[in-house]
Design an enzyme around this catalytic site. Structure first.
Site, PDB file in Angstrom:
ATOM      1  N   TYR A   1      37.385  38.469  40.483  1.00 24.82           N
ATOM      2  CA  TYR A   1      36.441  39.462  39.959  1.00 24.82           C
ATOM      3  C   TYR A   1      36.178  39.291  38.460  1.00 24.82           C
ATOM      4  CZ  TYR A   1      37.787  41.832  44.303  1.00 24.82           C
ATOM      5  OH  TYR A   1      38.040  42.138  45.616  1.00 24.82           O
TER       6      TYR A   1
ATOM      7  N   HIS B   1      30.481  43.972  37.107  1.00 23.65           N
ATOM      8  CA  HIS B   1      31.261  45.214  37.200  1.00 23.65           C
ATOM      9  C   HIS B   1      32.464  45.190  36.254  1.00 23.65           C
ATOM     10  CE1 HIS B   1      31.229  48.938  39.242  1.00 23.65           C
ATOM     11  NE2 HIS B   1      32.127  48.708  40.180  1.00 23.65           N
TER      12      HIS B   1
ATOM     13  N   PHE C   1      42.043  48.940  40.797  1.00 27.09           N
ATOM     14  CA  PHE C   1      40.701  48.746  41.325  1.00 27.09           C
ATOM     15  C   PHE C   1      39.829  49.916  40.862  1.00 27.09           C
ATOM     16  CE2 PHE C   1      42.932  45.734  43.959  1.00 27.09           C
ATOM     17  CZ  PHE C   1      42.060  44.652  43.967  1.00 27.09           C
TER      18      PHE C   1
ATOM     19  N   ASN D   1      37.703  52.147  41.933  1.00 27.56           N
ATOM     20  CA  ASN D   1      37.584  53.510  42.459  1.00 27.56           C
ATOM     21  C   ASN D   1      38.841  54.356  42.307  1.00 27.56           C
ATOM     22  OD1 ASN D   1      39.101  52.217  44.367  1.00 27.56           O
ATOM     23  ND2 ASN D   1      37.847  52.824  46.142  1.00 27.56           N
TER      24      ASN D   1
ATOM     25  N   ASP E   1      30.178  49.291  32.976  1.00 29.23           N
ATOM     26  CA  ASP E   1      28.865  48.736  33.286  1.00 29.23           C
ATOM     27  C   ASP E   1      27.890  49.842  33.670  1.00 29.23           C
ATOM     28  OD1 ASP E   1      30.771  48.721  35.599  1.00 29.23           O
ATOM     29  OD2 ASP E   1      28.927  48.353  36.720  1.00 29.23           O
TER      30      ASP E   1
ATOM     31  N   ASN F   1      31.799  54.425  40.323  1.00 34.69           N
ATOM     32  CA  ASN F   1      33.054  54.773  40.979  1.00 34.69           C
ATOM     33  C   ASN F   1      34.224  54.945  40.020  1.00 34.69           C
ATOM     34  OD1 ASN F   1      32.011  54.874  43.576  1.00 34.69           O
ATOM     35  ND2 ASN F   1      32.368  52.698  43.968  1.00 34.69           N
TER      36      ASN F   1
END
Length: 236
Positions: free
Chosen positions: A14, A19, A64, A66, A91, A112
């Site tokens: 990632y 993001h 993560f 969320n 972002d 999120n």
């Protein structure tokens, strides 16, 4: 103590995602200030720094996106950091790529990370919205979880560099000054306003009008003799 939080998803897969621009911002600030003493605590990666004379805690939640609020809440409670001293980088789809806006409070805009943070610490913390552009509703997931394109480096690299340089302004509460410096840095590769494009080739060129044909002078006869006397020439 103030806390700078970058939002993103942990893991090498990632790292280049749009993001994860919040992580990128914190990494840029850390690199510019010689910070390398990251520790894994409170569900996040934490490092302490001195920036512009301020004692600052850098945080990248490792829960993560969320569940970012879990780490933010734990760190804020442990270090007794007030919401007014928390600044979150993330972002923002609703801003053009490279645009930055700073605000306190407000809605989560469907993000999120903010959805997780807001219920745990409240709304009155500072948000640094880093524009990544909106691709259209049906392409959002692919866009935010996709890597920045090579072409994006033209604005992304100067943006991150300037975030690192101007972090002291943000910490001092000069949000307008911070945003202005970033805007100037990102526009650096664009033509200056004073630069004028080369003039377009004219669609037509004005042609010189042909002169009227001169009347042919008589070469013989009385008229020729008269003209010869006037101009010092003799007729044929």
């Amino acid at each position: 103590m103030k806390m700078l939080v970058g939002l993103g998803n942990p893991g090498a897969q990632y790292a280049g995602n749009r993001h994860n621009i919040g992580f990128m911002a914190i990494d840029a600030i850390a690199a510019a200030n010689g910070v390398s003493n990251w520790k894994s605590k409170h569900a996040g990666l934490i490092a302490e720094a001195s920036i512009g004379g301020e004692r600052v805690l850098l945080l990248k939640p490792q829960t993560f996106m969320n569940k970012s609020g879990d780490s933010v809440q734990q760190v804020a409670r442990f270090y007794k950091i007030e919401n007014a001293d928390i600044i979150v980088f993330y972002d923002e789809l609703d801003l053009a790529p490279g645009k930055v806006r700073v605000k306190v409070g407000g809605g989560n805009g469907g993000h999120n990370g903010l959805r997780s943070i807001d219920p745990q610490i409240g709304l009155d913390y500072k948000r640094v919205r880093l524009g990544i552009g909106h691709p259209g509703k049906e392409f959002v997931t692919h866009h935010v979880l996709g890597d920045f394109a090579k072409a994006d480096k033209a604005w992304l690299d100067p943006l991150l560099d300037e975030i690192a340089r101007q972090a002291p302004l943000l910490l001092k509460g000069d949000d307008s000054g911070f945003m202005n410096k970033l805007a100037l840095a990102v526009k650096g590769d664009e033509p200056a306003k004073d630069d004028k494009p080369a003039p377009k080739a004219q669609s037509h060129i004005r042609q010189a009008r042909p002169s009227r044909p001169q009347a042919e002078l008589p070469k013989t006869g009385p008229m020729a003799d008269m003209l010869g006397k006037l101009f010092g020439k003799k007729g044929d």
